[in-house]
Design an enzyme around this catalytic site. Structure first.
Site, PDB file in Angstrom:
ATOM      1  N   ASP A  53      -8.636  50.421  54.445  1.00 32.59           N
ATOM      2  CA  ASP A  53      -7.840  51.333  53.620  1.00 32.59           C
ATOM      3  C   ASP A  53      -7.008  52.290  54.445  1.00 32.59           C
ATOM      4  OD1 ASP A  53     -10.352  50.921  51.354  1.00 32.59           O
ATOM      5  OD2 ASP A  53      -8.251  50.812  50.762  1.00 32.59           O
ATOM      6  N   GLU A  85      -8.822  47.049  39.025  1.00 35.30           N
ATOM      7  CA  GLU A  85      -9.769  47.027  40.146  1.00 35.30           C
ATOM      8  C   GLU A  85     -10.470  48.387  40.173  1.00 35.30           C
ATOM      9  OE1 GLU A  85      -8.145  46.119  43.998  1.00 35.30           O
ATOM     10  OE2 GLU A  85      -7.242  44.246  43.316  1.00 35.30           O
ATOM     11  N   TYR A 141      -6.161  36.490  45.825  1.00 35.76           N
ATOM     12  CA  TYR A 141      -5.486  37.741  46.155  1.00 35.76           C
ATOM     13  C   TYR A 141      -4.771  37.557  47.498  1.00 35.76           C
ATOM     14  CZ  TYR A 141      -5.072  42.864  46.799  1.00 35.76           C
ATOM     15  OH  TYR A 141      -4.623  44.160  46.983  1.00 35.76           O
TER      16      TYR A 141
END
Ligand SMILES: O=P(O)(O)OC[C@@H](O)[C@@H](O)c1c[nH]c2ccccc12
Length: 268
Positions: free
Chosen positions: A60, A49, A174
């Site tokens: 994040d 990635e 994912y």
């Protein structure tokens, strides 16, 4: 079928789970990122990635936020990330690349330009964590035309929407192991395996898991039921800790080897 699909097919035949690192491109600089990509492949990474640093990385945790801040000092854009991918290819790296970006940089670039650039640089997949579900369909169509896999994220709270999220997915699904933001975790919620099994029942695509995975034990645990395991923050932290070595020509190789051995032990 693109390079990502072929890689998952080969790994399935070899009964192996894909090890999928995440790296922030341009942290600490593009040349170093290219060197690290080579080390990751040597260490056993199966696809990568490529993270486009962003000023407002909402999903994040602190490790990747700091990496984005460092990379943004080098003014890294989607284009620089694609150039880094080219440089890695020129250096002999063969694994598929997944461009990881928030939605805003894509909108700024423009869809047509974005997908033409992905095709030109041989990018196999994209992950856009803040892509609104209602726009995923149109974006999925444009991705398909560019032979790029739009990889959807499925969270433990997606329950009733799993069907809709995976419907026009390509490449892999994912599964986000935990709620909250990215970052190493010592443990996962009780029903994480059941959640992954539930997602697997809704798709024939490979299923990967990410969020929090930071050591060989956790990689092994999820490799039992997943086709891929994503490791980001733990590797980005290794990069962060190696920066003093990477910045010193006499100790650069030592820094790269430090990152490589961390990733190699994930695989062991
Ligand atoms: O960092 P972790 O906890 O190992 O999780 C993978 C993650 O880094 C990578 O896939 C990713 C980076 N930023 C994201 C934002 C949302 C979802 C996923 C991501």
């Amino acid at each position: 079928m693109n390079l990502m699909d072929a890689t998952f097919k080969r790994l399935r035949e070899e009964k192996k789970t894909a090890l999928i690192p995440f790296l922030t491109v341009g942290d600490p600089d593009v040349e170093t990122t290219v060197d690290i990509i080579r080390e990751l492949e040597e260490a056993g990474a199966d696809m990568l990635e490529l993270g486009v640093p962003y000023s407002d990385p909402l999903a994040d945790g602190p490790v990747i936020q700091r990496a984005s801040e460092r990379a943004l000092q080098n003014r890294i854009t989607i284009r620089t990330c694609l150039e880094a991918a080219d440089k890695a290819r020129e250096a002999g790296v063969r694994m598929p690349f997944i461009l990881f970006t928030y939605y805003n940089p894509v909108l700024q670039m423009g869809m047509e330009t974005f997908f033409a650039a992905l095709q030109e640089h041989g990018i196999s997949g994209i992950i856009i964590p803040d892509l609104p579900v209602e726009e995923a369909e149109e974006l999925g169509r444009q991705a398909e035309q560019a032979d790029v896999n739009l990889v959807p994220l499925v969270a433990p709270t997606s329950d009733t929407r799993i069907e809709r999220i995976v419907r026009n997915a390509r490449g892999f699904i994912y599964c986000v192991s935990s709620l909250g933001v990215t970052g190493e975790r010592a443990s996962f919620f009780e029903g994480v395996e059941q959640f992954i099994e539930r997602v697997k029942r809704h798709t024939d695509l490979p299923v990967a898991v990410g969020f929090g995975i930071s050591n060989g034990e956790q990689v092994k645990r999820f490799s039992r039921i997943c086709d891929g395991v994503v490791v980001g923050s733990a590797i980005v932290r290794q990069v962060e800790e190696a920066i003093p070595l990477l910045d010193d020509p006499s100790r650069r190789k030592k820094g790269l080897l430090q990152i490589r051995s961390f990733v190699a032990q994930l695989r062991a």
